[in-house]
Design a protein around this motif. Structure first.
Motif, PDB file in Angstrom:
ATOM      1  N   LEU A   1      13.954 -34.796   4.583  1.00 12.69           N
ATOM      2  CA  LEU A   1      12.652 -35.458   4.584  1.00 12.69           C
ATOM      3  C   LEU A   1      12.758 -36.739   5.413  1.00 12.69           C
ATOM      4  O   LEU A   1      13.729 -37.485   5.291  1.00 12.69           O
ATOM      5  CB  LEU A   1      12.218 -35.813   3.170  1.00 12.69           C
ATOM      6  CG  LEU A   1      11.679 -34.688   2.291  1.00 12.69           C
ATOM      7  CD1 LEU A   1      11.368 -35.222   0.896  1.00 12.69           C
ATOM      8  CD2 LEU A   1      10.418 -34.069   2.897  1.00 12.69           C
ATOM      9  N   ASN A   2      11.753 -36.976   6.248  1.00 11.76           N
ATOM     10  CA  ASN A   2      11.720 -38.191   7.066  1.00 11.76           C
ATOM     11  C   ASN A   2      10.344 -38.821   6.915  1.00 11.76           C
ATOM     12  O   ASN A   2       9.367 -38.334   7.467  1.00 11.76           O
ATOM     13  CB  ASN A   2      12.012 -37.830   8.522  1.00 11.76           C
ATOM     14  CG  ASN A   2      11.971 -39.009   9.474  1.00 11.76           C
ATOM     15  OD1 ASN A   2      11.678 -38.855  10.652  1.00 11.76           O
ATOM     16  ND2 ASN A   2      12.272 -40.189   8.985  1.00 11.76           N
ATOM     17  N   SER A   3      10.283 -39.897   6.148  1.00 10.12           N
ATOM     18  CA  SER A   3       9.005 -40.558   5.866  1.00 10.12           C
ATOM     19  C   SER A   3       9.231 -42.070   5.800  1.00 10.12           C
ATOM     20  O   SER A   3      10.036 -42.523   4.985  1.00 10.12           O
ATOM     21  CB  SER A   3       8.419 -40.050   4.547  1.00 10.12           C
ATOM     22  OG  SER A   3       7.221 -40.704   4.213  1.00 10.12           O
ATOM     23  N   PRO A   4       8.519 -42.827   6.667  1.00 19.13           N
ATOM     24  CA  PRO A   4       7.652 -42.437   7.772  1.00 19.13           C
ATOM     25  C   PRO A   4       8.419 -41.630   8.824  1.00 19.13           C
ATOM     26  O   PRO A   4       9.615 -41.802   9.008  1.00 19.13           O
ATOM     27  CB  PRO A   4       7.172 -43.760   8.354  1.00 19.13           C
ATOM     28  CG  PRO A   4       7.324 -44.751   7.232  1.00 19.13           C
ATOM     29  CD  PRO A   4       8.533 -44.300   6.487  1.00 19.13           C
ATOM     30  N   SER A   5       7.679 -40.784   9.522  1.00 18.72           N
ATOM     31  CA  SER A   5       8.297 -39.786  10.388  1.00 18.72           C
ATOM     32  C   SER A   5       8.401 -40.222  11.844  1.00 18.72           C
ATOM     33  O   SER A   5       7.500 -40.844  12.395  1.00 18.72           O
ATOM     34  CB  SER A   5       7.477 -38.491  10.322  1.00 18.72           C
ATOM     35  OG  SER A   5       7.771 -37.634  11.409  1.00 18.72           O
ATOM     36  N   ASN A   6       9.503 -39.856  12.439  1.00 20.30           N
ATOM     37  CA  ASN A   6       9.657 -39.813  13.885  1.00 20.30           C
ATOM     38  C   ASN A   6       9.666 -38.326  14.246  1.00 20.30           C
ATOM     39  O   ASN A   6      10.548 -37.596  13.770  1.00 20.30           O
ATOM     40  CB  ASN A   6      10.980 -40.459  14.317  1.00 20.30           C
ATOM     41  CG  ASN A   6      11.285 -40.276  15.799  1.00 20.30           C
ATOM     42  OD1 ASN A   6      10.445 -39.862  16.574  1.00 20.30           O
ATOM     43  ND2 ASN A   6      12.516 -40.609  16.179  1.00 20.30           N
ATOM     44  N   PRO A   7       8.655 -37.803  14.962  1.00 19.73           N
ATOM     45  CA  PRO A   7       7.806 -38.513  15.918  1.00 19.73           C
ATOM     46  C   PRO A   7       6.359 -38.742  15.489  1.00 19.73           C
ATOM     47  O   PRO A   7       5.587 -39.305  16.249  1.00 19.73           O
ATOM     48  CB  PRO A   7       7.812 -37.537  17.098  1.00 19.73           C
ATOM     49  CG  PRO A   7       7.785 -36.189  16.434  1.00 19.73           C
ATOM     50  CD  PRO A   7       8.641 -36.333  15.210  1.00 19.73           C
ATOM     51  N   THR A   8       5.943 -38.298  14.293  1.00 24.92           N
ATOM     52  CA  THR A   8       4.504 -38.234  13.987  1.00 24.92           C
ATOM     53  C   THR A   8       3.938 -39.484  13.322  1.00 24.92           C
ATOM     54  O   THR A   8       2.728 -39.686  13.339  1.00 24.92           O
ATOM     55  CB  THR A   8       4.205 -37.045  13.070  1.00 24.92           C
ATOM     56  OG1 THR A   8       4.785 -37.279  11.776  1.00 24.92           O
ATOM     57  CG2 THR A   8       4.772 -35.748  13.649  1.00 24.92           C
ATOM     58  N   GLY A   9       4.806 -40.301  12.699  1.00 22.88           N
ATOM     59  CA  GLY A   9       4.308 -41.438  11.936  1.00 22.88           C
ATOM     60  C   GLY A   9       3.719 -41.061  10.595  1.00 22.88           C
ATOM     61  O   GLY A   9       3.109 -41.895   9.914  1.00 22.88           O
ATOM     62  N   ALA A  10       3.897 -39.804  10.173  1.00 21.49           N
ATOM     63  CA  ALA A  10       3.351 -39.342   8.891  1.00 21.49           C
ATOM     64  C   ALA A  10       4.103 -39.972   7.724  1.00 21.49           C
ATOM     65  O   ALA A  10       5.311 -40.223   7.806  1.00 21.49           O
ATOM     66  CB  ALA A  10       3.445 -37.826   8.805  1.00 21.49           C
ATOM     67  N   ILE A  11       3.379 -40.212   6.637  1.00 21.13           N
ATOM     68  CA  ILE A  11       3.966 -40.771   5.426  1.00 21.13           C
ATOM     69  C   ILE A  11       3.595 -39.874   4.248  1.00 21.13           C
ATOM     70  O   ILE A  11       2.419 -39.548   4.043  1.00 21.13           O
ATOM     71  CB  ILE A  11       3.452 -42.206   5.160  1.00 21.13           C
ATOM     72  CG1 ILE A  11       3.864 -43.134   6.298  1.00 21.13           C
ATOM     73  CG2 ILE A  11       3.987 -42.733   3.825  1.00 21.13           C
ATOM     74  CD1 ILE A  11       3.304 -44.550   6.163  1.00 21.13           C
ATOM     75  N   TYR A  12       4.594 -39.482   3.469  1.00 22.78           N
ATOM     76  CA  TYR A  12       4.341 -38.667   2.276  1.00 22.78           C
ATOM     77  C   TYR A  12       3.933 -39.565   1.118  1.00 22.78           C
ATOM     78  O   TYR A  12       4.534 -40.629   0.884  1.00 22.78           O
ATOM     79  CB  TYR A  12       5.604 -37.897   1.883  1.00 22.78           C
ATOM     80  CG  TYR A  12       5.907 -36.698   2.746  1.00 22.78           C
ATOM     81  CD1 TYR A  12       5.524 -35.416   2.361  1.00 22.78           C
ATOM     82  CD2 TYR A  12       6.606 -36.839   3.944  1.00 22.78           C
ATOM     83  CE1 TYR A  12       5.823 -34.301   3.146  1.00 22.78           C
ATOM     84  CE2 TYR A  12       6.905 -35.738   4.738  1.00 22.78           C
ATOM     85  CZ  TYR A  12       6.511 -34.474   4.338  1.00 22.78           C
ATOM     86  OH  TYR A  12       6.812 -33.384   5.123  1.00 22.78           O
ATOM     87  N   SER A  13       2.945 -39.132   0.370  1.00 15.97           N
ATOM     88  CA  SER A  13       2.513 -39.858  -0.832  1.00 15.97           C
ATOM     89  C   SER A  13       3.444 -39.530  -1.990  1.00 15.97           C
ATOM     90  O   SER A  13       4.223 -38.572  -1.942  1.00 15.97           O
ATOM     91  CB  SER A  13       1.085 -39.459  -1.201  1.00 15.97           C
ATOM     92  OG  SER A  13       1.055 -38.101  -1.648  1.00 15.97           O
ATOM     93  N   SER A  14       3.338 -40.299  -3.066  1.00 17.31           N
ATOM     94  CA  SER A  14       4.133 -40.037  -4.262  1.00 17.31           C
ATOM     95  C   SER A  14       3.861 -38.643  -4.806  1.00 17.31           C
ATOM     96  O   SER A  14       4.781 -37.933  -5.221  1.00 17.31           O
ATOM     97  CB  SER A  14       3.823 -41.075  -5.342  1.00 17.31           C
ATOM     98  OG  SER A  14       4.186 -42.360  -4.938  1.00 17.31           O
ATOM     99  N   GLU A  15       2.593 -38.239  -4.792  1.00 19.79           N
ATOM    100  CA  GLU A  15       2.212 -36.931  -5.325  1.00 19.79           C
ATOM    101  C   GLU A  15       2.809 -35.801  -4.483  1.00 19.79           C
ATOM    102  O   GLU A  15       3.292 -34.794  -5.019  1.00 19.79           O
ATOM    103  CB  GLU A  15       0.684 -36.810  -5.357  1.00 19.79           C
ATOM    104  CG  GLU A  15      -0.008 -37.745  -6.330  1.00 19.79           C
ATOM    105  CD  GLU A  15      -0.068 -39.192  -5.854  1.00 19.79           C
ATOM    106  OE1 GLU A  15      -0.263 -40.087  -6.710  1.00 19.79           O
ATOM    107  OE2 GLU A  15       0.102 -39.434  -4.634  1.00 19.79           O
ATOM    108  N   GLU A  16       2.767 -35.967  -3.167  1.00 16.78           N
ATOM    109  CA  GLU A  16       3.333 -34.951  -2.278  1.00 16.78           C
ATOM    110  C   GLU A  16       4.839 -34.847  -2.467  1.00 16.78           C
ATOM    111  O   GLU A  16       5.415 -33.744  -2.516  1.00 16.78           O
ATOM    112  CB  GLU A  16       3.001 -35.288  -0.826  1.00 16.78           C
ATOM    113  CG  GLU A  16       1.525 -35.109  -0.495  1.00 16.78           C
ATOM    114  CD  GLU A  16       1.135 -35.725   0.831  1.00 16.78           C
ATOM    115  OE1 GLU A  16       0.168 -35.239   1.449  1.00 16.78           O
ATOM    116  OE2 GLU A  16       1.790 -36.709   1.266  1.00 16.78           O
TER     117      GLU A  16
END
Length: 394
Positions: free
Chosen positions: A169-184
């Protein structure tokens, strides 16, 4: 000379050719704008530089323990407690020569031939290659663009086999900048616990979150998930210290000890002076971190508005890191190119703007643009790309 099979199995970097061409154009005197930077464009904060100078003057220039200085481990532990309410002891921490070395060493001590590692796409380019170098098999699962490029628990469940050992898991992500929430994260974590899968949580961009978003580590969510998670982090992105090469891993004591043993026979200790600088990074003022974060957020807001106005560009607005990852399939169709890689090469040739093709990240419909450079340079680059689209539309 015959090379080892493990090296032959590596996939060549899709960025090498474009980087080589950009450098050649620069050498010829062309004004090339490179948007491939994976590092902050700020200098390391002054108090950290001063700490490194003091360390040299005071003679801290010798070997340290292979797993890192005790004082730095304590600083890392304190940081994790303050920021994420996670409790560790020094035996659960290894300091490494950058976060990349932490990942490499971790895969080497965990994977046997044929073990499977779930690697959500888009991914950081080195994940699958490091897995292969350790004898493992990367199993790619597409993080759908309509879901913010994030893996779902259902997707994870579908690819699990009796060989599955690790999820990255990579959060925040390289390359997308996506962030997973606590629920996810909780839903994904439940699947990992059900199937006894270890989680490698790459949190190197944790300090670079925007629009009120807050980084959450999956290890925070329960004692069970903490026990199954190895956190990877470092000072490179958060404190503009990419060249200092200080990363770390925290988690299961046996795993960390195995990593330390391997490091003692490979790299030995990370640079002693850089370790003292990292202590200052964590123990000192965090104001420069906040200032850098604010600058990145300001750039993101301004550049994103211009980016999505370019014909053929669609982009999920990132919430972290410092990259934009637009889908350019329509731009390819409008200009008559066959692939994103061809289009990227043409943009460099005609407009002297170097982008990173998404093929290297497992997302061949996208390109990565770093906004870790000044706003005037970013605006000029986007103007050139817009000009390219206007001239080359069929």
């Amino acid at each position: 000379m015959k090379l080892a099979k493990r090296v032959k199995a590596l996939t060549p970097s899709s960025t090498l050719a474009i980087t080589a061409k950009a450098n050649a154009l620069k050498a010829e005197g062309h004004d090339v704008i490179g948007l491939g930077a994976g590092e902050p464009d700020f200098n390391t904060p002054g108090h950290i530089l001063e700490s490194a100078q003091n360390a040299m003057n005071e003679g801290y220039t010798r070997y340290t323990p292979a797993g890192g200085l005790q004082k730095l481990k304590e600083s890392i532990i304190q940081k994790l407690q303050q920021n994420q309410e996670l409790s560790y002891v020094p035996g659960e921490v290894i300091v490494t020569t950058g976060a990349k070395h932490a990942l490499y060493t971790l895969f080497q001590v965990l994977l046997d031939e044929g073990d499977e590692v779930v690697v959500p796409t888009p991914y950081w380019v080195s994940y699958p290659e490091q897995v292969k170098l350790a004898g493992g098999t990367p199993v790619h699962v597409e993080g759908k663009e309509e879901n913010g490029f994030k893996l779902t628990p259902e997707q994870l469940q579908d690819v699990i086999s009796d060989k599955t050992k690790i999820l990255i898991l990579n959060s925040p992500s390289n390359p997308t900048g996506a962030i997973y929430s606590s629920e996810e994260l909780k839903a994904i974590g439940d699947v990992c616990l059900k199937h006894d899968i270890m989680i490698v949580s790459d949190e190197i961009y944790e300090k670079l979150t925007y629009f009120g978003e807050r980084h959450v580590s999956i290890a925070q969510l329960s004692t069970e998930l903490k026990e199954k998670t190895i956190i990877i982090n470092g000072v490179s992105k958060s404190h503009a210290m990419t060249g200092w090469r200080i990363g770390y891993a925290v988690g299961n004591r046996d795993v960390i000890q195995a990593m330390t043993n391997l490091a003692s026979h490979s790299t030995s200790n990370p640079t002693s002076i850089a370790q003292h600088a990292a202590i200052a990074a964590y123990d000192g003022t965090q104001e420069p971190v906040e200032e850098m974060k604010k600058a990145f957020e300001d750039r993101l807001n301004k550049v994103y508005e211009q980016l999505v106005k370019i014909p053929g560009f669609k982009c999920v607005k990132p919430k972290g890191a410092f990259y934009l990852f637009p889908n350019v399939t329509e731009a390819i169709e409008l200009t008559g190119f066959n692939t994103v890689d061809e289009w990227v090469e043409a943009v460099l040739e005609y407009e002297k703007v170097a982008l990173v093709p998404g093929s290297g990240f497992g997302a061949p419909d996208n390109v990565r643009l770093s906004y870790a450079t000044s706003l005037p340079v970013l605006e000029e680059a986007l103007e050139r790309i817009k000009n390219f689209m206007e001239i080359h539309q069929k």
